[in-house]
Design an enzyme around this catalytic site. Structure first.
Site, PDB file in Angstrom:
ATOM      1  N   HIS A 197       0.850  -1.188   0.000  1.00 52.25           N
ATOM      2  CA  HIS A 197       0.000   0.000   0.000  1.00 52.25           C
ATOM      3  C   HIS A 197       0.889   1.242   0.000  1.00 52.25           C
ATOM      4  CE1 HIS A 197      -0.291   0.247   4.736  1.00 52.25           C
ATOM      5  NE2 HIS A 197       0.934   0.053   4.326  1.00 52.25           N
ATOM      6  N   CYS A 207       6.146   5.892   4.576  1.00 51.59           N
ATOM      7  CA  CYS A 207       4.981   5.138   4.083  1.00 51.59           C
ATOM      8  C   CYS A 207       4.282   5.853   2.923  1.00 51.59           C
ATOM      9  CB  CYS A 207       3.998   4.869   5.212  1.00 51.59           C
ATOM     10  SG  CYS A 207       4.685   3.827   6.512  1.00 51.59           S
ATOM     11  N   HIS A 234       4.896   0.229  -0.385  1.00 55.31           N
ATOM     12  CA  HIS A 234       5.701  -0.699   0.410  1.00 55.31           C
ATOM     13  C   HIS A 234       4.784  -1.824   0.861  1.00 55.31           C
ATOM     14  CE1 HIS A 234       3.795   1.847   3.428  1.00 55.31           C
ATOM     15  NE2 HIS A 234       3.965   0.858   4.294  1.00 55.31           N
ATOM     16  N   HIS A 285       3.716  -5.346   3.463  1.00 52.91           N
ATOM     17  CA  HIS A 285       3.687  -5.942   4.800  1.00 52.91           C
ATOM     18  C   HIS A 285       3.257  -7.397   4.683  1.00 52.91           C
ATOM     19  CE1 HIS A 285       4.022  -2.135   6.965  1.00 52.91           C
ATOM     20  NE2 HIS A 285       3.140  -1.628   6.115  1.00 52.91           N
ATOM     21  N   ASP A 308      -4.658 -10.848  -0.593  1.00 52.10           N
ATOM     22  CA  ASP A 308      -3.305 -11.398  -0.568  1.00 52.10           C
ATOM     23  C   ASP A 308      -2.575 -11.109  -1.879  1.00 52.10           C
ATOM     24  OD1 ASP A 308      -1.150 -12.732   0.620  1.00 52.10           O
ATOM     25  OD2 ASP A 308      -1.765 -14.680  -0.179  1.00 52.10           O
ATOM     26  N   HIS A 309      -1.350 -10.622  -1.759  1.00 49.75           N
ATOM     27  CA  HIS A 309      -0.487 -10.278  -2.892  1.00 49.75           C
ATOM     28  C   HIS A 309      -1.131  -9.248  -3.821  1.00 49.75           C
ATOM     29  CE1 HIS A 309       1.511 -13.861  -1.383  1.00 49.75           C
ATOM     30  NE2 HIS A 309       2.606 -13.308  -1.866  1.00 49.75           N
ATOM     31  N   GLU A 362       0.447  -5.535  11.683  1.00 51.25           N
ATOM     32  CA  GLU A 362       1.159  -4.993  10.531  1.00 51.25           C
ATOM     33  C   GLU A 362       2.660  -5.295  10.631  1.00 51.25           C
ATOM     34  OE1 GLU A 362       0.748  -0.749   8.546  1.00 51.25           O
ATOM     35  OE2 GLU A 362       1.921  -0.651  10.405  1.00 51.25           O
TER      36      GLU A 362
END
Length: 136
Positions: A16, A35, A41, A43, A81-82, A125
């Site tokens: 994100h 960020c 970036h 997580h 996811d991904h 996170e």
């Protein structure tokens, strides 16, 4: 009615960029720091789901773990996811902070779960940052 609780943890990886169109570029950098990187970036999130309800007298369970896994897999993991969270329709009008991700996961799961009550969603996170949402 007595309520019992069952919790389960899931992993997902997503990226994100924290950036608000309501702020100037300078204010975004000041508010979100690293960020706000234009390339985003990522997580490796841990999503904890806690459900509650009566213990079924026939099965001895609040919810069948396989049923909960299927709901989380189809409604949360396959969706997030991904992915780049900024591109998900849930974040078109809001910054994809982990606070907002936690609320979004709660809302999606609340609407998908039929056999038990969603008590809360907790999203880790990093090893130091976690967020929890318990609904309205």
């Amino acid at each position: 009615m007595q309520t019992a609780y069952f919790g389960r943890r899931y992993m997902l990886s997503a990226s994100h960029r924290l950036h608000s169109d309501a702020l100037s570029d300078e204010a975004n950098r000041k508010t979100y720091g690293k960020c706000n990187n234009p390339h985003g970036h990522g997580h490796n999130y841990v999503v904890e789901v806690m459900v509650g309800g009566p213990v079924d007298s026939n099965t001895g369970m609040v919810v069948n773990m396989a049923t909960l896994d299927e709901v989380v897999q189809t409604s949360i993991l396959q969706r997030f996811d991904h992915t780049n969270l900024n591109l998900d329709p849930l974040f078109v009008n809001q910054v994809p902070t982990t606070e907002n991700l936690c609320r979004a996961v709660y809302t999606v799961l609340r609407d998908a779960l039929r056999t038990c009550k969603l008590e809360y969603v907790r999203v880790e996170e990093t090893e130091n940052n976690f967020f929890q949402f318990e609904g309205d």
